[in-house]
Motif scaffolding. Structure first.
Motif, PDB file in Angstrom:
ATOM      1  N   ASN A 177      52.142  22.173  52.792  1.00  0.00           N
ATOM      2  CA  ASN A 177      52.325  20.800  53.263  1.00  0.00           C
ATOM      3  C   ASN A 177      53.435  20.086  52.495  1.00  0.00           C
ATOM      4  OD1 ASN A 177      50.719  20.936  50.997  1.00  0.00           O
ATOM      5  ND2 ASN A 177      49.578  19.069  51.483  1.00  0.00           N
ATOM      6  N   TYR A 178      53.734  20.543  51.289  1.00  0.00           N
ATOM      7  CA  TYR A 178      54.836  19.931  50.552  1.00  0.00           C
ATOM      8  C   TYR A 178      56.179  20.259  51.205  1.00  0.00           C
ATOM      9  CZ  TYR A 178      51.335  18.971  47.001  1.00  0.00           C
ATOM     10  OH  TYR A 178      50.224  18.516  46.354  1.00  0.00           O
ATOM     11  N   LEU A 179      56.273  21.470  51.777  1.00  0.00           N
ATOM     12  CA  LEU A 179      57.473  21.817  52.540  1.00  0.00           C
ATOM     13  C   LEU A 179      57.576  20.943  53.781  1.00  0.00           C
ATOM     14  CD1 LEU A 179      59.915  23.585  53.215  1.00  0.00           C
ATOM     15  CD2 LEU A 179      58.338  25.249  54.236  1.00  0.00           C
ATOM     16  N   VAL A 180      56.431  20.681  54.406  1.00  0.00           N
ATOM     17  CA  VAL A 180      56.412  19.816  55.575  1.00  0.00           C
ATOM     18  C   VAL A 180      56.897  18.421  55.209  1.00  0.00           C
ATOM     19  CG1 VAL A 180      54.928  18.718  57.295  1.00  0.00           C
ATOM     20  CG2 VAL A 180      54.594  21.116  56.719  1.00  0.00           C
ATOM     21  N   PHE A 181      56.446  17.910  54.068  1.00  0.00           N
ATOM     22  CA  PHE A 181      56.880  16.587  53.634  1.00  0.00           C
ATOM     23  C   PHE A 181      58.393  16.550  53.403  1.00  0.00           C
ATOM     24  CE2 PHE A 181      52.447  16.193  51.607  1.00  0.00           C
ATOM     25  CZ  PHE A 181      51.917  15.765  52.813  1.00  0.00           C
ATOM     26  N   LEU A 182      58.926  17.640  52.855  1.00  0.00           N
ATOM     27  CA  LEU A 182      60.369  17.719  52.636  1.00  0.00           C
ATOM     28  C   LEU A 182      61.116  17.682  53.969  1.00  0.00           C
ATOM     29  CD1 LEU A 182      62.763  18.107  50.709  1.00  0.00           C
ATOM     30  CD2 LEU A 182      62.410  20.581  50.900  1.00  0.00           C
ATOM     31  N   LEU A 183      60.615  18.452  54.948  1.00  0.00           N
ATOM     32  CA  LEU A 183      61.233  18.465  56.269  1.00  0.00           C
ATOM     33  C   LEU A 183      61.112  17.095  56.942  1.00  0.00           C
ATOM     34  CD1 LEU A 183      60.015  21.938  57.580  1.00  0.00           C
ATOM     35  CD2 LEU A 183      62.295  21.337  56.752  1.00  0.00           C
ATOM     36  N   MET A 184      59.956  16.463  56.767  1.00  0.00           N
ATOM     37  CA  MET A 184      59.763  15.117  57.318  1.00  0.00           C
ATOM     38  C   MET A 184      60.790  14.145  56.744  1.00  0.00           C
ATOM     39  SD  MET A 184      55.613  14.806  57.205  1.00  0.00           S
ATOM     40  CE  MET A 184      55.631  13.047  57.602  1.00  0.00           C
ATOM     41  N   TYR A 185      61.083  14.316  55.466  1.00  0.00           N
ATOM     42  CA  TYR A 185      62.017  13.411  54.804  1.00  0.00           C
ATOM     43  C   TYR A 185      63.457  13.674  55.244  1.00  0.00           C
ATOM     44  CZ  TYR A 185      64.507  11.010  51.056  1.00  0.00           C
ATOM     45  OH  TYR A 185      65.351  10.196  50.356  1.00  0.00           O
ATOM     46  N   LEU A 186      63.807  14.954  55.416  1.00  0.00           N
ATOM     47  CA  LEU A 186      65.193  15.311  55.713  1.00  0.00           C
ATOM     48  C   LEU A 186      65.535  15.224  57.198  1.00  0.00           C
ATOM     49  CD1 LEU A 186      65.632  18.398  53.337  1.00  0.00           C
ATOM     50  CD2 LEU A 186      66.435  16.052  52.974  1.00  0.00           C
ATOM     51  N   PHE A 187      64.618  15.650  58.066  1.00  0.00           N
ATOM     52  CA  PHE A 187      64.915  15.730  59.502  1.00  0.00           C
ATOM     53  C   PHE A 187      63.787  15.112  60.346  1.00  0.00           C
ATOM     54  CE2 PHE A 187      66.463  19.597  57.328  1.00  0.00           C
ATOM     55  CZ  PHE A 187      67.832  19.385  57.431  1.00  0.00           C
ATOM     56  N   PRO A 188      63.471  13.862  60.133  1.00  0.00           N
ATOM     57  CA  PRO A 188      62.322  13.281  60.850  1.00  0.00           C
ATOM     58  C   PRO A 188      62.524  13.176  62.360  1.00  0.00           C
ATOM     59  CG  PRO A 188      63.541  11.588  59.653  1.00  0.00           C
ATOM     60  CD  PRO A 188      64.099  12.905  59.213  1.00  0.00           C
ATOM     61  N   ARG A 189      63.714  12.788  62.804  1.00  0.00           N
ATOM     62  CA  ARG A 189      63.929  12.604  64.243  1.00  0.00           C
ATOM     63  C   ARG A 189      63.983  13.933  64.974  1.00  0.00           C
ATOM     64  NH1 ARG A 189      68.029  12.129  68.044  1.00  0.00           N
ATOM     65  NH2 ARG A 189      69.639  12.675  66.531  1.00  0.00           N
ATOM     66  N   GLN A 190      64.570  14.939  64.343  1.00  0.00           N
ATOM     67  CA  GLN A 190      64.744  16.223  65.010  1.00  0.00           C
ATOM     68  C   GLN A 190      63.462  17.045  65.049  1.00  0.00           C
ATOM     69  OE1 GLN A 190      66.630  14.992  62.630  1.00  0.00           O
ATOM     70  NE2 GLN A 190      68.766  14.933  63.319  1.00  0.00           N
ATOM     71  N   LEU A 191      62.645  16.975  63.994  1.00  0.00           N
ATOM     72  CA  LEU A 191      61.510  17.883  63.865  1.00  0.00           C
ATOM     73  C   LEU A 191      60.159  17.245  64.185  1.00  0.00           C
ATOM     74  CD1 LEU A 191      62.449  19.773  60.566  1.00  0.00           C
ATOM     75  CD2 LEU A 191      62.820  20.492  62.923  1.00  0.00           C
TER      76      LEU A 191
END
Length: 339
Positions: free
Chosen positions: A135-149
């Protein structure tokens, strides 16, 4: 010896009661009764809530930005599963009542349509979050690419407003190419070609055409050259982003997706006509306008209802074979709307 005898007696009674009456017996003293499964679950639930509360308090105090991501993700999961339960109810009703998608009430139809799109985008993110600590990877992705992912369930209120504006600006960029593609089209019937060109020029000059002017060219959109199954691949690539669909697919796949989304939109319009625009909440009204091409964040309720009534006037006059005209009307009716 008396103490030992008493202890042995109690132990034997405990074993006898376990054999005769199960793990729990009302005849045993309270100190020997075992907790029920429900009591254990409630105890564990309270313990988990306490741990989560302390963890969230720690994050909120020490890492406020990360806490916002964490809180948004947790609430998004809850919303997604709540929607999943609602969709399950809808599908059970469809099966028991032998209903098709087009027979559903408007709100059930819209919930099912939106959930299908959201789940398709959310599944990869949910799969990534399954392994421990992923889930920490998910949080990183949420932070970096929120609109796309991410889907709107995992957006903050500020992001929802911002990303809706970004999506609409992408759609706006397609207006002129779509109109140019229609103007360059060669039509065998000169009268229809002239009507189509006049319609495009009117929109390009900043005027919103009348519904009657759009319907006057409907014949071109039911078969060749502008029917969903008969459009050129280039025109399909221009129209697809109006529905937030990728244009980077083979022609037969683009055609299939445009047909499916156009038919869903047509059925939604018919269900909305049965419900009545006046019965939509403000949030539902804004979502309905946005889906059909209008940036609705700054609209009043009266303006949204007025525009939707015009859209439904057009949509209700169309046949199933004319969904291509409905898709192009995302440009015709919304490009120059002023409020």
């Amino acid at each position: 010896m008396a103490l030992l005898s008493s202890s042995l007696t109690r132990f034997c009674c405990l074993r006898t009661n376990r054999i005769n009456n199960g793990l729990y017996s009302p005849y045993l003293p309270c100190q020997y009764r075992l907790y029920s499964t429900s009591q254990v679950r409630r105890g564990l639930g309270r313990y988990v809530q306490i741990v989560n509360s302390k963890y969230e308090s720690f994050l909120k105090k020490r890492f406020p930005r990360f806490f916002q991501l964490y809180h948004t993700f947790v609430e998004g999961i809850k919303l997604l599963f709540r929607d999943g339960k609602e969709v399950k109810r809808i599908k059970v009703n469809m099966h028991s009542d032998q209903l098709q998608f087009k027979d559903l009430p408007y709100r059930d139809m819209e919930k099912l349509r939106q959930f299908r799109r959201d789940v398709g985008k959310a599944i990869p993110l949910l799969v990534i979050s399954i392994p421990p600590f992923a889930n920490y990877l998910v949080f990183l992705l949420m932070y970096l690419f929120p609109r796309q992912l991410l889907i709107p369930h995992f957006w903050t209120p500020r992001q929802q407003l911002e990303f809706r504006g970004v999506s609409h600006s992408v759609r706006l960029q397609q207006h002129q190419p779509v109109l140019s593609g229609l103007q360059n089209l060669k039509v065998s019937e000169g009268v229809l070609q002239k009507r189509l060109q006049n319609l495009c020029v009117k929109v390009q000059n900043g005027v919103t055409p009348q519904v009657s002017e759009i319907l006057a060219v409907r014949k071109l959109f039911s078969g060749p050259p502008l029917g969903v199954r008969r459009m050129s691949s280039e025109q399909m690539r221009l129209v697809s982003p109006l529905l937030f669909l990728t244009p980077r697919l083979p022609s037969f796949l683009m055609s299939h997706r445009l047909q499916r989304h156009g038919s869903e939109l047509l059925h939604l319009d018919r269900a909305l006509s049965r419900l009545g625009v006046q019965n939509l909440s403000e949030a539902e009204l804004r979502q309905a306008c946005f889906l059909r091409g209008l940036y609705s964040s700054s609209l009043t309720v009266h303006q949204g209802r007025e525009w939707m009534s015009r859209w439904l006037h057009l949509s209700n006059a169309l046949k199933d074979s004319e969904v291509s005209l409905l898709l192009h009307s995302i440009v015709f009716l919304s490009a120059n709307y002023r409020h």
